[in-house]
Design a protein around this motif. Structure first.
Motif, mmCIF file in Angstrom:
data_model
loop_
_atom_site.group_PDB
_atom_site.id
_atom_site.type_symbol
_atom_site.label_atom_id
_atom_site.label_comp_id
_atom_site.label_asym_id
_atom_site.label_seq_id
_atom_site.Cartn_x
_atom_site.Cartn_y
_atom_site.Cartn_z
ATOM 1 N N PRO A 11 -29.078 -15.367 19.220
ATOM 2 C CA PRO A 11 -28.121 -16.460 19.450
ATOM 3 C C PRO A 11 -28.386 -17.620 18.500
ATOM 4 N N VAL A 12 -27.334 -18.378 18.210
ATOM 5 C CA VAL A 12 -27.435 -19.538 17.307
ATOM 6 C C VAL A 12 -28.283 -20.612 17.979
ATOM 7 N N LEU A 13 -29.264 -21.094 17.215
ATOM 8 C CA LEU A 13 -30.166 -22.120 17.722
ATOM 9 C C LEU A 13 -29.720 -23.479 17.184
ATOM 10 N N ALA A 14 -29.481 -24.447 18.064
ATOM 11 C CA ALA A 14 -29.070 -25.807 17.694
ATOM 12 C C ALA A 14 -30.178 -26.765 18.052
ATOM 13 N N ILE A 15 -30.560 -27.592 17.115
ATOM 14 C CA ILE A 15 -31.648 -28.552 17.320
ATOM 15 C C ILE A 15 -31.102 -29.959 17.044
ATOM 16 N N GLY A 16 -31.317 -30.891 17.941
ATOM 17 C CA GLY A 16 -30.865 -32.262 17.773
ATOM 18 C C GLY A 16 -29.493 -32.493 18.381
ATOM 19 N N THR A 17 -28.998 -33.715 18.183
ATOM 20 C CA THR A 17 -27.704 -34.125 18.725
ATOM 21 C C THR A 17 -26.704 -34.231 17.586
ATOM 22 N N PRO A 18 -25.551 -33.600 17.731
ATOM 23 C CA PRO A 18 -24.559 -33.671 16.638
ATOM 24 C C PRO A 18 -24.127 -35.126 16.401
ATOM 25 N N PRO A 19 -24.217 -35.627 15.169
ATOM 26 C CA PRO A 19 -23.774 -37.005 14.883
ATOM 27 C C PRO A 19 -22.260 -37.089 14.792
ATOM 28 N N GLY A 20 -21.739 -38.292 15.040
ATOM 29 C CA GLY A 20 -20.308 -38.504 14.887
ATOM 30 C C GLY A 20 -19.923 -38.665 13.423
ATOM 31 N N PRO A 21 -18.646 -38.484 13.123
ATOM 32 C CA PRO A 21 -18.196 -38.623 11.734
ATOM 33 C C PRO A 21 -18.287 -40.094 11.307
ATOM 34 N N PRO A 22 -18.442 -40.301 9.992
ATOM 35 C CA PRO A 22 -18.570 -39.309 8.912
ATOM 36 C C PRO A 22 -19.990 -38.770 8.822
ATOM 37 N N VAL A 23 -20.152 -37.591 8.258
ATOM 38 C CA VAL A 23 -21.457 -36.940 8.205
ATOM 39 C C VAL A 23 -21.682 -36.366 6.817
ATOM 40 N N LEU A 24 -22.955 -36.050 6.552
ATOM 41 C CA LEU A 24 -23.367 -35.294 5.375
ATOM 42 C C LEU A 24 -23.912 -33.963 5.855
ATOM 43 N N SER A 25 -23.567 -32.880 5.219
ATOM 44 C CA SER A 25 -24.017 -31.553 5.678
ATOM 45 C C SER A 25 -24.376 -30.681 4.487
ATOM 46 N N ALA A 26 -25.301 -29.729 4.733
ATOM 47 C CA ALA A 26 -25.708 -28.757 3.721
ATOM 48 C C ALA A 26 -26.002 -27.421 4.420
ATOM 49 N N THR A 27 -25.626 -26.303 3.835
ATOM 50 C CA THR A 27 -25.826 -24.967 4.409
ATOM 51 C C THR A 27 -26.558 -24.091 3.396
ATOM 52 N N GLU A 28 -27.601 -23.408 3.862
ATOM 53 C CA GLU A 28 -28.375 -22.497 3.032
ATOM 54 C C GLU A 28 -28.481 -21.142 3.745
ATOM 55 N N SER A 29 -28.416 -20.059 2.973
ATOM 56 C CA SER A 29 -28.491 -18.685 3.532
ATOM 57 C C SER A 29 -29.680 -17.947 2.940
ATOM 58 N N GLY A 30 -30.361 -17.148 3.788
ATOM 59 C CA GLY A 30 -31.523 -16.385 3.348
ATOM 60 C C GLY A 30 -31.140 -14.967 2.927
ATOM 61 N N ALA A 31 -32.181 -14.213 2.519
ATOM 62 C CA ALA A 31 -31.939 -12.848 2.033
ATOM 63 C C ALA A 31 -31.552 -11.885 3.143
ATOM 64 N N ASP A 32 -32.000 -12.147 4.388
ATOM 65 C CA ASP A 32 -31.717 -11.246 5.515
ATOM 66 C C ASP A 32 -30.512 -11.697 6.319
ATOM 67 N N GLY A 33 -29.727 -12.613 5.778
ATOM 68 C CA GLY A 33 -28.510 -13.044 6.454
ATOM 69 C C GLY A 33 -28.683 -14.268 7.326
ATOM 70 N N GLU A 34 -29.890 -14.799 7.453
ATOM 71 C CA GLU A 34 -30.080 -15.999 8.267
ATOM 72 C C GLU A 34 -29.427 -17.198 7.562
ATOM 73 N N THR A 35 -28.864 -18.101 8.351
ATOM 74 C CA THR A 35 -28.125 -19.265 7.824
ATOM 75 C C THR A 35 -28.626 -20.530 8.517
ATOM 76 N N VAL A 36 -28.879 -21.550 7.702
ATOM 77 C CA VAL A 36 -29.340 -22.835 8.217
ATOM 78 C C VAL A 36 -28.337 -23.915 7.779
ATOM 79 N N THR A 37 -27.889 -24.709 8.722
ATOM 80 C CA THR A 37 -26.968 -25.824 8.438
ATOM 81 C C THR A 37 -27.598 -27.114 8.939
ATOM 82 N N VAL A 38 -27.714 -28.088 8.039
ATOM 83 C CA VAL A 38 -28.271 -29.399 8.381
ATOM 84 C C VAL A 38 -27.136 -30.430 8.309
ATOM 85 N N VAL A 39 -26.967 -31.177 9.365
ATOM 86 C CA VAL A 39 -25.942 -32.225 9.445
ATOM 87 C C VAL A 39 -26.635 -33.555 9.705
#
Length: 414
Positions: free
Chosen positions: A84-112
């Motif tokens: 299952p997707v793991l969420a850490i922290g509290t989602p900030p309100g807009p406007p936001v800055l975000s970045a997404t990185e993907s690993g070799a085995d398909g894992e995906t990390v999104t930082v907001v």
């Protein structure tokens, strides 16, 4: 001129501030945003590395292990295939800055991350630029005021020099100001003063010579007529005519002497301090009977006990010309009014007539210009006499007609 110089320099500074500060503000803003995006990307890469290392060690991925890697107010989602997707922290309100990185085995990390810190940094940068621009404008105003005063003082001095030359005081001042252009003007004025002094000296010599050459034949003619008047005993007409001729010669001699000895410099020996009231009263006494004979009135208004510098005969002759002009071409009451005007005393002659035609307003003092079939010489001669005595004759108003004689106050010369 001071205001123009200040406005000009201030306008240049404002243009420079806009030209430089606006691009700098845009560049700095983009730099701050890019730096924030880079930080978010770096955080995403760091979190992805932790995820991959735990997957390689076959350790569970839980929120406690990644909380320390998040910035304050940050939010991370970790998506691992089969989990299952793991969420850490509290989602900030807009406007936001975000970045997404993907690993070799398909894992995906999104930082907001919230953009509030970036906006605050941009606001501080704009505030700093605004303070710098304000200081630049204040410095420009101070410099402009100083420069305007530095340039205005010599110009005022040069204007006074030019005014002295126009009033007939040709003494050079020999003042220099350290500005090449102003020094050049001062040199030209001093050279003009010397030329004017030479011209006035030549004019005085010419007047003296002409007066002597004219006075001699007039004196001889007068003596001859007196002899004829003494010896003639037959017809009474001869005596009468010769007496009239003598009176005319005396009048001519007086007029020629006055015209030739009047100087343009009011400080010349012919200029004296006299009571203006006496001359005005004299004109009132001379012209009141004529006015009453035509059903009109001559009235005097204004200053009393005023002392002026000039020639009483000139003032009397000019006022007589103006009053006669009102009698011939005007109507109603003729008012002779004296009033102060700066360093001068103005004697105005006004009537209730139709006034001066508009087309003649600028030419009324020219010779042979008249709107009523007269010779058109009186006002021209009156202006010449006034200027020769250091005074000035002007037409202040067309309707009602107001002629003004500007005289120098005696207390201004002391």
């Amino acid at each position: 001129m001071k205001r123009r110089m200040i406005n000009s320099l201030l306008g240049v500074v404002l243009v420079m501030v806009v030209v430089f500060c606006v691009p700098i503000a845009l560049i700095e803003k983009q730099s701050i945003v890019n730096a924030a995006d880079a930080r978010v990307d770096a955080q995403a890469v760091r979190v992805l590395g932790l995820v991959e290392s735990r997957l390689a060690a076959q350790e569970p991925i839980t929120g406690e292990k990644f909380t320390a890697q998040l910035p304050e107010g940050g939010y991370v989602t970790i998506a691992v295939p089969g989990q299952p997707v793991l969420a850490i922290g509290t989602p900030p309100g807009p406007p936001v800055l975000s970045a997404t990185e993907s690993g070799a085995d398909g894992e995906t990390v999104t930082v907001v991350q919230s953009r509030g810190g970036v906006d605050h940094e941009i606001a501080n940068m704009l505030l700093l630029l605004g303070v710098v621009a304000l200081l630049a404008v204040q410095a420009a105003v101070a410099l402009a005021v100083w420069q305007a005063k530095r340039l205005a003082r010599p110009l005022v001095d040069l204007a006074e020099t030019a005014e002295r030359l126009g009033s007939g005081d040709p003494r050079p001042r020999d003042r220099r100001y350290g500005v090449p252009e102003l020094d050049r003007v001062a040199e030209v004025l001093d050279a003009s003063a010397e030329r004017i002094a030479r011209m006035l000296s030549a004019e005085r010599r010419l007047s003296a010579d002409a007066s002597h050459q004219l006075r001699t034949p007039l004196t001889a003619l007068s003596m001859r007529l007196e002899e004829i008047n003494t010896l003639a005993s037959e017809p009474d007409t001869v005596k009468e005519e010769s007496t009239i001729a003598l009176q005319q010669v005396e009048r001519l001699t007086d007029v020629v002497q006055r015209l030739l000895t009047n100087q343009r410099d009011p400080r010349s020996p012919t200029a004296v301090v006299f009571e203006l009231d006496e001359v005005v009263k004299q004109q009132l006494a001379e012209w009141s009977p004529t006015m009453r004979g035509t059903g009109r009135t001559l009235r005097v208004e204004g200053l009393r006990e005023v002392r002026v510098l000039g020639t009483p005969g000139m003032v009397a002759q000019v006022l007589a010309t103006l009053i006669e002009n009102s009698l011939m071409h005007g109507a109603g009451t003729v008012i002779v009014r004296a009033r102060p005007s700066g360093r001068s005393v103005v004697v105005e002659v006004q009537d209730e007539g139709p006034g001066v035609p508009t087309e003649l307003g600028n030419r009324v003092f020219e010779r042979a210009v008249s709107g009523r079939n007269s010779t058109g010489i009186g006002l021209a001669v009156a202006r010449d006499l006034a200027e020769a005595d250091g005074a000035r004759l002007e037409l202040l108003s067309l309707q009602p007609p107001v002629f003004a004689l500007f005289l120098t106050r005696a207390d201004e010369e002391n």
